[in-house]
Every structure is written in C-alpha cells, then in structure tokens.
Design a protein around this motif. Structure first.
Motif, PDB file in Angstrom:
ATOM      1  N   SER A 212       0.825  -1.217   0.000  1.00  0.00           N
ATOM      2  CA  SER A 212       0.000   0.000   0.000  1.00  0.00           C
ATOM      3  C   SER A 212       0.858   1.266   0.000  1.00  0.00           C
ATOM      4  CB  SER A 212      -0.927   0.001   1.216  1.00  0.00           C
ATOM      5  OG  SER A 212      -0.167  -0.068   2.412  1.00  0.00           O
ATOM      6  N   GLN A 213       2.086   1.145   0.494  1.00  0.00           N
ATOM      7  CA  GLN A 213       3.003   2.298   0.548  1.00  0.00           C
ATOM      8  C   GLN A 213       3.868   2.380  -0.711  1.00  0.00           C
ATOM      9  OE1 GLN A 213       3.542   4.237   3.540  1.00  0.00           O
ATOM     10  NE2 GLN A 213       2.382   3.037   5.019  1.00  0.00           N
ATOM     11  N   LEU A 214       3.765   1.368  -1.577  1.00  0.00           N
ATOM     12  CA  LEU A 214       4.702   1.243  -2.699  1.00  0.00           C
ATOM     13  C   LEU A 214       4.020   1.335  -4.059  1.00  0.00           C
ATOM     14  CD1 LEU A 214       6.819  -1.692  -1.182  1.00  0.00           C
ATOM     15  CD2 LEU A 214       7.488   0.717  -1.326  1.00  0.00           C
ATOM     16  N   VAL A 215       2.834   1.915  -4.084  1.00  0.00           N
ATOM     17  CA  VAL A 215       2.093   1.999  -5.343  1.00  0.00           C
ATOM     18  C   VAL A 215       2.865   2.774  -6.427  1.00  0.00           C
ATOM     19  CG1 VAL A 215      -0.062   2.785  -6.433  1.00  0.00           C
ATOM     20  CG2 VAL A 215      -0.138   1.596  -4.226  1.00  0.00           C
ATOM     21  N   PRO A 216       3.542   3.884  -6.083  1.00  0.00           N
ATOM     22  CA  PRO A 216       4.333   4.575  -7.123  1.00  0.00           C
ATOM     23  C   PRO A 216       5.437   3.674  -7.697  1.00  0.00           C
ATOM     24  CG  PRO A 216       4.000   6.023  -5.238  1.00  0.00           C
ATOM     25  CD  PRO A 216       3.526   4.655  -4.818  1.00  0.00           C
ATOM     26  N   GLN A 217       6.091   2.880  -6.861  1.00  0.00           N
ATOM     27  CA  GLN A 217       7.118   1.945  -7.349  1.00  0.00           C
ATOM     28  C   GLN A 217       6.488   0.867  -8.238  1.00  0.00           C
ATOM     29  OE1 GLN A 217      10.709   1.937  -6.887  1.00  0.00           O
ATOM     30  NE2 GLN A 217      10.336   0.519  -8.579  1.00  0.00           N
ATOM     31  N   LEU A 218       5.320   0.360  -7.836  1.00  0.00           N
ATOM     32  CA  LEU A 218       4.635  -0.637  -8.666  1.00  0.00           C
ATOM     33  C   LEU A 218       4.295  -0.046 -10.027  1.00  0.00           C
ATOM     34  CD1 LEU A 218       2.008  -3.272  -7.696  1.00  0.00           C
ATOM     35  CD2 LEU A 218       1.592  -1.810  -9.665  1.00  0.00           C
ATOM     36  N   LYS A 219       3.856   1.204 -10.026  1.00  0.00           N
ATOM     37  CA  LYS A 219       3.509   1.855 -11.303  1.00  0.00           C
ATOM     38  C   LYS A 219       4.737   1.961 -12.206  1.00  0.00           C
ATOM     39  CE  LYS A 219       1.092   5.701 -13.385  1.00  0.00           C
ATOM     40  NZ  LYS A 219       0.265   5.095 -14.423  1.00  0.00           N
ATOM     41  N   GLN A 220       5.874   2.251 -11.607  1.00  0.00           N
ATOM     42  CA  GLN A 220       7.119   2.335 -12.384  1.00  0.00           C
ATOM     43  C   GLN A 220       7.565   0.982 -12.922  1.00  0.00           C
ATOM     44  OE1 GLN A 220      10.687   4.071 -10.867  1.00  0.00           O
ATOM     45  NE2 GLN A 220       9.751   6.088 -10.584  1.00  0.00           N
ATOM     46  N   SER A 221       7.473  -0.045 -12.083  1.00  0.00           N
ATOM     47  CA  SER A 221       8.041  -1.352 -12.433  1.00  0.00           C
ATOM     48  C   SER A 221       7.080  -2.240 -13.194  1.00  0.00           C
ATOM     49  CB  SER A 221       8.454  -2.106 -11.169  1.00  0.00           C
ATOM     50  OG  SER A 221       9.172  -1.276 -10.310  1.00  0.00           O
ATOM     51  N   SER A 222       5.786  -2.083 -12.970  1.00  0.00           N
ATOM     52  CA  SER A 222       4.810  -3.061 -13.468  1.00  0.00           C
ATOM     53  C   SER A 222       3.637  -2.403 -14.185  1.00  0.00           C
ATOM     54  CB  SER A 222       4.287  -3.915 -12.303  1.00  0.00           C
ATOM     55  OG  SER A 222       5.345  -4.499 -11.565  1.00  0.00           O
ATOM     56  N   SER A 223       3.902  -1.314 -14.921  1.00  0.00           N
ATOM     57  CA  SER A 223       2.798  -0.562 -15.540  1.00  0.00           C
ATOM     58  C   SER A 223       2.045  -1.403 -16.568  1.00  0.00           C
ATOM     59  CB  SER A 223       3.312   0.725 -16.174  1.00  0.00           C
ATOM     60  OG  SER A 223       4.273   0.406 -17.154  1.00  0.00           O
ATOM     61  N   GLY A 224       2.717  -2.383 -17.165  1.00  0.00           N
ATOM     62  CA  GLY A 224       2.055  -3.197 -18.182  1.00  0.00           C
ATOM     63  C   GLY A 224       1.385  -4.444 -17.639  1.00  0.00           C
ATOM     64  N   CYS A 225       1.408  -4.608 -16.343  1.00  0.00           N
ATOM     65  CA  CYS A 225       0.894  -5.849 -15.740  1.00  0.00           C
ATOM     66  C   CYS A 225      -0.618  -5.771 -15.532  1.00  0.00           C
ATOM     67  CB  CYS A 225       1.581  -6.088 -14.389  1.00  0.00           C
ATOM     68  SG  CYS A 225       1.107  -7.619 -13.570  1.00  0.00           S
ATOM     69  N   GLN A 226      -1.303  -6.830 -15.934  1.00  0.00           N
ATOM     70  CA  GLN A 226      -2.747  -6.924 -15.701  1.00  0.00           C
ATOM     71  C   GLN A 226      -2.962  -7.531 -14.309  1.00  0.00           C
ATOM     72  OE1 GLN A 226      -4.691  -8.900 -18.960  1.00  0.00           O
ATOM     73  NE2 GLN A 226      -6.628  -9.007 -17.857  1.00  0.00           N
ATOM     74  N   ILE A 227      -3.534  -6.756 -13.417  1.00  0.00           N
ATOM     75  CA  ILE A 227      -3.645  -7.180 -12.016  1.00  0.00           C
ATOM     76  C   ILE A 227      -5.091  -7.512 -11.664  1.00  0.00           C
ATOM     77  CG2 ILE A 227      -3.217  -6.493  -9.609  1.00  0.00           C
ATOM     78  CD1 ILE A 227      -1.049  -4.567 -10.687  1.00  0.00           C
ATOM     79  N   VAL A 228      -5.287  -8.667 -11.046  1.00  0.00           N
ATOM     80  CA  VAL A 228      -6.600  -9.027 -10.515  1.00  0.00           C
ATOM     81  C   VAL A 228      -6.494  -9.094  -8.999  1.00  0.00           C
ATOM     82  CG1 VAL A 228      -8.391 -10.810 -10.396  1.00  0.00           C
ATOM     83  CG2 VAL A 228      -7.271 -10.317 -12.584  1.00  0.00           C
ATOM     84  N   VAL A 229      -7.280  -8.268  -8.324  1.00  0.00           N
ATOM     85  CA  VAL A 229      -7.366  -8.322  -6.862  1.00  0.00           C
ATOM     86  C   VAL A 229      -8.643  -9.097  -6.541  1.00  0.00           C
ATOM     87  CG1 VAL A 229      -7.572  -6.974  -4.737  1.00  0.00           C
ATOM     88  CG2 VAL A 229      -6.158  -6.112  -6.620  1.00  0.00           C
TER      89      VAL A 229
END
Ligand SMILES: N[C@@H](CC(=O)c1ccccc1NC=O)C(=O)O
Length: 292
Positions: A212-229
């Motif tokens: 939850s604190q790392l969303v900007p890093q996830l956006k940088q590293s995994s912008s093309g990833c299709q995520i299912v929560v």
C-alpha cells in the motif's frame, strides 16, 4: 470501523481468517485446507513432469518446484505461485495443487519456497520471492508470458514482487499478469496482533514491506501488468477492506486492475478451488493467458 479504533480482541478476530468461514469451525477449516492443498499437490506431482527442489539461491529454503506440461507448443506461459499461511505456515510441499488444470493448457507452474517465520523475517521473505522470479526467467527465457499468483500472505509477497526496483537485479522481469487472492497489502494493522508474534516486525519493517506504501514503485516497475485483486465473499470485513483499498489505490494510479469479489467462497476455499478447471478464478487465469 477503522482498525486503529478496534480493541485487540476485535482486531485479532478480523485477522483470523478461519473464524469467518461459513463452512466449518475454525480448527476444522484449517485442517481441511492443509489436507486439500496436500492432496491436490500429490495429484499434480503424480500427473505432471516435475522438477522438485530446484535452487534459486544459496540459502537453505531457497528452492522451488516446477510442474511441466507435456507439450510441443512454443506458446508456453508460466505461473509462479506464492503460498499463503501468514508468513509462518505452509510450504511449497503443498503448493502445487493448482497445477493440473494449468498444465492441461500448456502452462508451466512454479511453486516457490521461502523461509517462513520464525526462521525467516519479512525482509528475507520479500528478497527471496524477488530472487526466485529472477531465477525463473533466467532459467525459462523462452516462455511467452510470466504470471504471478499469490494467496493471503503470498498475495502480499506477490504484490511486493510487482513493487520491486529491479535496478539492483541482473534482469528486469516482464510480468504480464498477477492474481492477488485474499491478500494483505497494509501490514500496520497486524503489528499489534498474534500474527506478528513470530514475525517480530517493527513499524519500520512493516512500512517498507507494505505494498500500500509502494504503489508509485509498482507503477514504475509493473505498468504493463494486468492485475486481478480477488477477495472472498466470506473474508472478514478487514480482509475485504485490505483488497478494496489496494484495488482503489492501483486504479487511481492508472494501473490495469480489476476487482473480483468471489461469491460463495471463504478465505480458504477461494484458493483451494483452483484444483478445478471449471472454477471461476481458474477460468479467469487461463483467459488472462489467452487460453480459454
Ligand atoms: N490463525 C489463522 C491461521 C491461518 O491463517 C492459517 C493457518 C494454517 C495454514 C494457513 C493459514 N492461513 C492462510 O493460508 C486463522 O485464523 O486462519
């Protein structure tokens, strides 16, 4: 109610998934869970070609199992499964259970082992799952797509993989999709509960390991990833909130994310049912890989 306003009793109940199952008593649902995972894994090991205990690092528990489809196809996807168990239970030995319906569709399944608490701590487990992904793509560079699936604590670890700054690693994984099933994405609420007893996380450790604190890093590293929560209908309100808030944060960051509220499931059945090719989440995972 916000978790910060809860008394210890209530907070611990919210973070005791077995107490929210509508199927069985708390002890029985955990016993049945372990049994289902074990039997499913035995079945997969008897049907699939396997590589058991492949090292991905020099550490003791740094091994993974590979379940291999019998196929000549060149279009082979690979799913890395990260098991749950509150970072202190379960292992890769009962984590191959979802392999059968996937290998039937030419998908390689990898079950990752990591050093659970009290032997392992949170920083180590996060580092291990990250290194396991790097090792898998070095080993299987010819695959057409890499996918992650994690349950509960494993969904947390999968989200931490998506949130990795890969500049410190020898390769940058291209993760096409991720299934985060009944996960915990903010570790702060569990700090004061029984869950943290073997983990012994400080607030600093909990903050740096909270997706939850790392969303900007996830956006940088995994912008093309299709995520299912994905979350179970009968998960506790706190677990449901964890998924909902993480989903909203990813959505607000412009990521490709969908929320699945899986009807008629609890924290355990939501993942156990992946042994079944006709289960909603199995079909969704195969569809994500273009295999429906
Ligand atoms: N105290 C926890 C225990 C738990 O979560 C668990 C225990 C054994 C194996 C797996 C577990 N959880 C999720 O995979 C609970 O109430 O469910």
């Amino acid at each position: 109610m916000q978790w910060m306003e809860m008394k210890k009793d209530e907070l611990e109940k919210q973070y005791s998934p077995s107490r929210w199952s509508h199927r069985m008593a708390a002890d029985d649902v955990i016993k049945a869970h372990v049994k289902a995972l074990k039997e499913g894994t035995e079945q997969a090991r008897s049907l699939a070609q396997t590589l058991i205990n492949v090292p991905y690092g020099d550490g003791d528990g740094e091994k993974l199992d590979v379940y291999i489809p019998r196929t000549d196809s060149l279009d082979v996807n690979l799913v890395i499964y990260i098991h749950g168990g509150y970072w202190q239970f379960l292992s890769k030995e009962e984590s191959g259970f979802m392999a059968v319906p996937l290998i039937d569709k030419d998908v390689v399944v990898v079950a990752v082992g990591y050093t659970i608490a009290p032997k392992g701590d949170m920083d180590l487990m996060v580092s291990q799952v990250r290194r396991s992904v790097v090792s898998v793509i070095q080993q299987y560079s010819h695959i057409s797509g890499l996918y992650l699936c994690g349950h509960s604590a494993g969904a947390h670890l999968a989200a931490m993989v998506l949130s990795t700054d890969w500049s410190q690693y020898s390769v940058t994984p291209n993760i096409k999709g991720a299934f985060l099933v009944s996960g915990i994405f903010d570790l702060l609420p569990i700090l004061s509960t029984y869950v943290n007893e073997p983990l012994k996380m400080t607030e600093e450790v909990a903050v740096r390991n909270s997706p939850s604190q790392l969303v900007p890093q996830l956006k940088q590293s995994s912008s093309g990833c299709q995520i299912v929560v994905a979350v179970a209908q009968n998960d506790s309100p706190e677990f449901r909130k964890q998924s909902e808030e993480y989903y909203k944060a990813l959505e607000a960051a412009g990521l490709n994310v969908t929320m699945e509220d899986v009807a008629n499931t609890d924290h355990f059945s939501i993942i156990e049912q992946l042994v079944d090719a006709d289960y909603h989440l199995t079909k969704l995972l195969l569809k994500m890989m273009g295999k429906s």
